[in-house]
Scaffold this active site. Structure first.
Site, PDB file in Angstrom:
ATOM      1  N   TYR A  51       0.819  -1.215   0.000  1.00  0.00           N
ATOM      2  CA  TYR A  51       0.000   0.000   0.000  1.00  0.00           C
ATOM      3  C   TYR A  51       0.853   1.266   0.000  1.00  0.00           C
ATOM      4  CZ  TYR A  51      -4.440  -2.484   0.617  1.00  0.00           C
ATOM      5  OH  TYR A  51      -5.558  -3.261   0.427  1.00  0.00           O
ATOM      6  N   PHE A  59      -4.986   7.461   6.763  1.00  0.00           N
ATOM      7  CA  PHE A  59      -5.392   6.120   7.200  1.00  0.00           C
ATOM      8  C   PHE A  59      -4.308   5.066   7.004  1.00  0.00           C
ATOM      9  CE2 PHE A  59      -6.982   6.818   2.842  1.00  0.00           C
ATOM     10  CZ  PHE A  59      -6.401   5.754   2.168  1.00  0.00           C
ATOM     11  N   ARG A  87     -13.979  -4.017 -10.324  1.00  0.00           N
ATOM     12  CA  ARG A  87     -14.343  -2.883  -9.448  1.00  0.00           C
ATOM     13  C   ARG A  87     -15.872  -2.788  -9.344  1.00  0.00           C
ATOM     14  NH1 ARG A  87     -10.028  -0.264  -6.641  1.00  0.00           N
ATOM     15  NH2 ARG A  87     -11.692   1.186  -6.199  1.00  0.00           N
ATOM     16  N   ASN A 114     -13.057  -3.440   4.532  1.00  0.00           N
ATOM     17  CA  ASN A 114     -14.026  -3.485   3.439  1.00  0.00           C
ATOM     18  C   ASN A 114     -13.934  -4.748   2.578  1.00  0.00           C
ATOM     19  OD1 ASN A 114     -11.715  -2.803   2.107  1.00  0.00           O
ATOM     20  ND2 ASN A 114     -12.457  -0.888   1.242  1.00  0.00           N
ATOM     21  N   HIS A 117      -9.812  -6.285  -1.791  1.00  0.00           N
ATOM     22  CA  HIS A 117      -9.027  -5.343  -2.591  1.00  0.00           C
ATOM     23  C   HIS A 117      -9.277  -5.645  -4.057  1.00  0.00           C
ATOM     24  CE1 HIS A 117      -5.629  -3.055  -4.176  1.00  0.00           C
ATOM     25  NE2 HIS A 117      -5.373  -4.102  -4.939  1.00  0.00           N
ATOM     26  N   GLU A 128       0.854  -5.653  -8.837  1.00  0.00           N
ATOM     27  CA  GLU A 128       0.355  -6.299  -7.616  1.00  0.00           C
ATOM     28  C   GLU A 128       0.387  -7.818  -7.745  1.00  0.00           C
ATOM     29  OE1 GLU A 128      -2.561  -2.524  -6.499  1.00  0.00           O
ATOM     30  OE2 GLU A 128      -3.468  -4.424  -7.089  1.00  0.00           O
TER      31      GLU A 128
END
Ligand code: UDP
Ligand code: MG
Length: 139
Positions: A51, A59, A87, A114, A117, A128
């Site tokens: 990240y 955050f 998404r 949430n 990812h 990634e």
């Protein structure tokens, strides 16, 4: 359009709450093929690297400790228009704003925890995916 790929993680909240199987099923039923799959736990260092783009965000520290708080499931998924369609399948970052039926709407409780990812571009999907998987782990 040519088939392409995205990268996902089922985050520690969703794994701990027993949603791994249901979420993988939603992904597969959504038309995504599993190319690579791994059950693992991120260290603080690895989560911080993953990240790194959010390093300056308020955050960031909480995000890193949350993402290393328990095991996750990482995967590379394949489908035409993979990044954008995935998404849509997961819904908005804030689950209270995620469309009904999306993975975050169904399985997430808060903007920080949430459930999943999803990569935000083809370029990041490749970066990634390669961060988690070697060429010998993709099928
Ligand atoms: N996040 C958070 N608070 C915020 C925004 C994001 O805790 O106000 C976390 C959340 O887990 C999110 C991740 O940081 O999934 C990455 O943020 P991004 O804006 O990239 O959202 P995403 O691409 O995951 O929808
Ligand atoms: Mg993002």
């Amino acid at each position: 359009m040519a088939t392409n790929r995205t990268f996902t993680m089922i985050k520690p909240d969703a794994v701990a709450n027993g949603h791994t199987g249901a979420i993988l099923d939603d992904m597969i039923k959504g038309g995504f093929k599993v190319i690579a799959l791994k059950y693992t736990r991120l260290s603080d260092e690895i989560a911080g690297q993953f990240y790194g783009i959010h390093r300056e965000r308020p955050f960031f520290k909480d995000l890193v400790s949350f993402m290393s708080s328990g095991p996750i499931v990482a995967a590379i998924l394949e489908k035409d228009n993979a990044v954008e369609d995935f998404r849509k399948l997961i819904g908005a970052t804030d689950p209270s704003k995620a469309e009904p039926g999306t993975i975050r709407n169904k399985y997430a409780k808060s903007i920080d925890a949430n459930a999943v990812h999803g990569s935000d571009s083809d370029e990041n999907a490749e970066l990634e995916g390669s961060f988690f998987f070697t060429a010998f782990e993709r099928f």
